[in-house]
Design a protein around this motif. Sequence first.
Motif, mmCIF file in Angstrom:
data_model
loop_
_atom_site.group_PDB
_atom_site.id
_atom_site.type_symbol
_atom_site.label_atom_id
_atom_site.label_comp_id
_atom_site.label_asym_id
_atom_site.label_seq_id
_atom_site.Cartn_x
_atom_site.Cartn_y
_atom_site.Cartn_z
ATOM 1 N N VAL A 13 -6.525 8.656 -12.463
ATOM 2 C CA VAL A 13 -5.351 7.781 -12.533
ATOM 3 C C VAL A 13 -5.571 6.593 -11.603
ATOM 4 C CG1 VAL A 13 -3.729 9.566 -13.238
ATOM 5 C CG2 VAL A 13 -4.167 9.241 -10.815
ATOM 6 N N ASP A 14 -5.216 5.422 -12.078
ATOM 7 C CA ASP A 14 -5.485 4.162 -11.382
ATOM 8 C C ASP A 14 -4.231 3.307 -11.477
ATOM 9 O OD1 ASP A 14 -6.695 1.946 -10.244
ATOM 10 O OD2 ASP A 14 -8.136 1.632 -11.859
ATOM 11 N N LEU A 15 -3.789 2.733 -10.364
ATOM 12 C CA LEU A 15 -2.588 1.899 -10.378
ATOM 13 C C LEU A 15 -2.635 0.890 -9.244
ATOM 14 C CD1 LEU A 15 -0.359 2.765 -7.928
ATOM 15 C CD2 LEU A 15 -0.387 4.859 -9.263
ATOM 16 N N GLY A 16 -1.769 -0.099 -9.350
ATOM 17 C CA GLY A 16 -1.624 -1.086 -8.292
ATOM 18 C C GLY A 16 -0.179 -1.534 -8.201
ATOM 19 N N ALA A 17 0.211 -1.987 -7.018
ATOM 20 C CA ALA A 17 1.577 -2.467 -6.804
ATOM 21 C C ALA A 17 1.551 -3.860 -6.183
ATOM 22 C CB ALA A 17 2.348 -1.508 -5.897
ATOM 23 N N ILE A 18 2.639 -4.578 -6.388
ATOM 24 C CA ILE A 18 2.848 -5.872 -5.738
ATOM 25 C C ILE A 18 4.120 -5.760 -4.909
ATOM 26 C CG2 ILE A 18 3.081 -8.364 -6.035
ATOM 27 C CD1 ILE A 18 2.174 -7.923 -8.980
ATOM 28 N N TYR A 19 4.040 -6.193 -3.665
ATOM 29 C CA TYR A 19 5.208 -6.208 -2.783
ATOM 30 C C TYR A 19 5.263 -7.556 -2.076
ATOM 31 C CZ TYR A 19 8.293 -5.048 1.134
ATOM 32 O OH TYR A 19 9.309 -5.047 2.051
ATOM 33 N N GLY A 52 0.806 -1.215 0.000
ATOM 34 C CA GLY A 52 0.000 0.000 0.000
ATOM 35 C C GLY A 52 0.837 1.262 0.000
ATOM 36 N N ARG A 53 1.929 1.247 0.751
ATOM 37 C CA ARG A 53 2.807 2.426 0.785
ATOM 38 C C ARG A 53 3.406 2.703 -0.591
ATOM 39 N NH1 ARG A 53 4.208 0.527 5.991
ATOM 40 N NH2 ARG A 53 5.917 -0.712 5.149
ATOM 41 N N ILE A 54 3.786 1.649 -1.282
ATOM 42 C CA ILE A 54 4.349 1.820 -2.624
ATOM 43 C C ILE A 54 3.307 2.419 -3.558
ATOM 44 C CG2 ILE A 54 5.249 0.595 -4.640
ATOM 45 C CD1 ILE A 54 6.533 -1.409 -2.636
ATOM 46 N N SER A 55 2.100 1.870 -3.529
ATOM 47 C CA SER A 55 1.035 2.411 -4.373
ATOM 48 C C SER A 55 0.738 3.864 -4.024
ATOM 49 C CB SER A 55 -0.239 1.573 -4.223
ATOM 50 O OG SER A 55 -0.139 0.355 -4.921
ATOM 51 N N ALA A 56 0.695 4.167 -2.730
ATOM 52 C CA ALA A 56 0.389 5.532 -2.293
ATOM 53 C C ALA A 56 1.437 6.528 -2.776
ATOM 54 C CB ALA A 56 0.273 5.578 -0.776
ATOM 55 N N VAL A 80 -6.559 2.497 6.155
ATOM 56 C CA VAL A 80 -6.388 2.794 4.730
ATOM 57 C C VAL A 80 -4.912 2.621 4.375
ATOM 58 C CG1 VAL A 80 -6.768 4.467 2.896
ATOM 59 C CG2 VAL A 80 -8.297 4.438 4.882
ATOM 60 N N LEU A 81 -4.628 1.674 3.504
ATOM 61 C CA LEU A 81 -3.235 1.336 3.180
ATOM 62 C C LEU A 81 -2.646 2.208 2.074
ATOM 63 C CD1 LEU A 81 -3.348 -2.574 3.209
ATOM 64 C CD2 LEU A 81 -3.042 -0.988 5.120
ATOM 65 N N THR A 82 -3.493 2.859 1.286
ATOM 66 C CA THR A 82 -3.010 3.568 0.088
ATOM 67 C C THR A 82 -3.294 5.062 0.146
ATOM 68 O OG1 THR A 82 -5.077 2.954 -1.008
ATOM 69 C CG2 THR A 82 -3.154 1.573 -1.457
ATOM 70 N N TRP A 107 -2.549 8.405 -0.144
ATOM 71 C CA TRP A 107 -1.410 9.144 -0.678
ATOM 72 C C TRP A 107 -1.196 10.470 0.068
ATOM 73 C CZ3 TRP A 107 -2.222 14.032 -2.662
ATOM 74 C CH2 TRP A 107 -3.544 14.365 -2.950
ATOM 75 N N ARG A 108 -2.200 10.949 0.760
ATOM 76 C CA ARG A 108 -2.082 12.223 1.477
ATOM 77 C C ARG A 108 -1.194 12.098 2.713
ATOM 78 N NH1 ARG A 108 -8.100 13.004 3.034
ATOM 79 N NH2 ARG A 108 -7.447 11.039 3.985
ATOM 80 N N LYS A 109 -0.913 10.852 3.111
ATOM 81 C CA LYS A 109 -0.175 10.621 4.362
ATOM 82 C C LYS A 109 1.211 10.034 4.136
ATOM 83 C CE LYS A 109 -4.384 10.178 7.118
ATOM 84 N NZ LYS A 109 -5.187 9.324 8.032
ATOM 85 N N VAL A 110 1.686 10.050 2.903
ATOM 86 C CA VAL A 110 3.038 9.518 2.634
ATOM 87 C C VAL A 110 3.940 10.640 2.133
ATOM 88 C CG1 VAL A 110 2.247 7.190 2.191
ATOM 89 C CG2 VAL A 110 2.442 8.801 0.281
#
Length: 250
Positions: free
Chosen positions: A93-99, A17-21, A243-245, A247-250
């Motif tokens: 914009v829409d995206l996803g990450a794998i970790y 989630g952090r990566i996606s954010a 909320v894992l993603t 973006w306002r908090k990273v």
Amino acid sequence: MVKIKTKAEISLMRGSGRISAHALKKMIKSIKAGISGLDLEKIAEDEIKRLGGQSAFKKVPGYKWTTCITLNDQVVHGIPTDIEIKKGDVVSVDLGAIYKGWYSDCAWSVVVDGDNEKKMFVNVGQQALWEGIKKAVAGNKIGDISSAIQSRVEGAGYSVVRTLVGHGVGKNLHEDPEVPGFGVKGQGLTLQKGMSLAIEVIYTKGKPDVVTDSDGWTILSEDGSLGGLFEMTVIVGKSQAEVLTDWRKV
């Protein structure tokens, strides 16, 4: 079958989630007149790689991009192109990450120097997302999330798209359960602590009907009205969702 995530699995999902954010934040901050979808695609791809992740969307059979980017009457699944964004465009914009084998998924819409009517349209979708997330609490029903989203969107005079829904997420990009943006409060699956959901607000300014473009991917509003998209990956909690993603908090 809906899988409850363990503490160890949730920890790995936090990493995803952090990566996606971070990637989503970089994209959002880069959206302006003159930039293209392919420019935004590269920004997201580079950020995901820099942080040690992989593109989730490239694992979708037949899809070759890290992001989906939609403009104006496009609603979801838009292929990034070299078309430059213009003043007044609504951009999603829409995206996803794998970790380490774990997925996260997120999306956001912005208006580029648009008028108040467009800003209101985008703001309503964002509000609906957070109102839906507030209902992602153990003991509630899927319908509580769905109803909260629908009430906010349709209360503003817009339409929730009926053929596209949110979903579970974890070891796969799409898992059970489905999480519609429309429904009846108190109905549906009972939420349990540790469920991981991608809650989505998929809506249009006009009617809810959509069509697929000739590229086979991009979904547009049938009546040509504006489309909007907001999505966050969350973990159902005892008293509130995590909320894992965000973006306002990273």
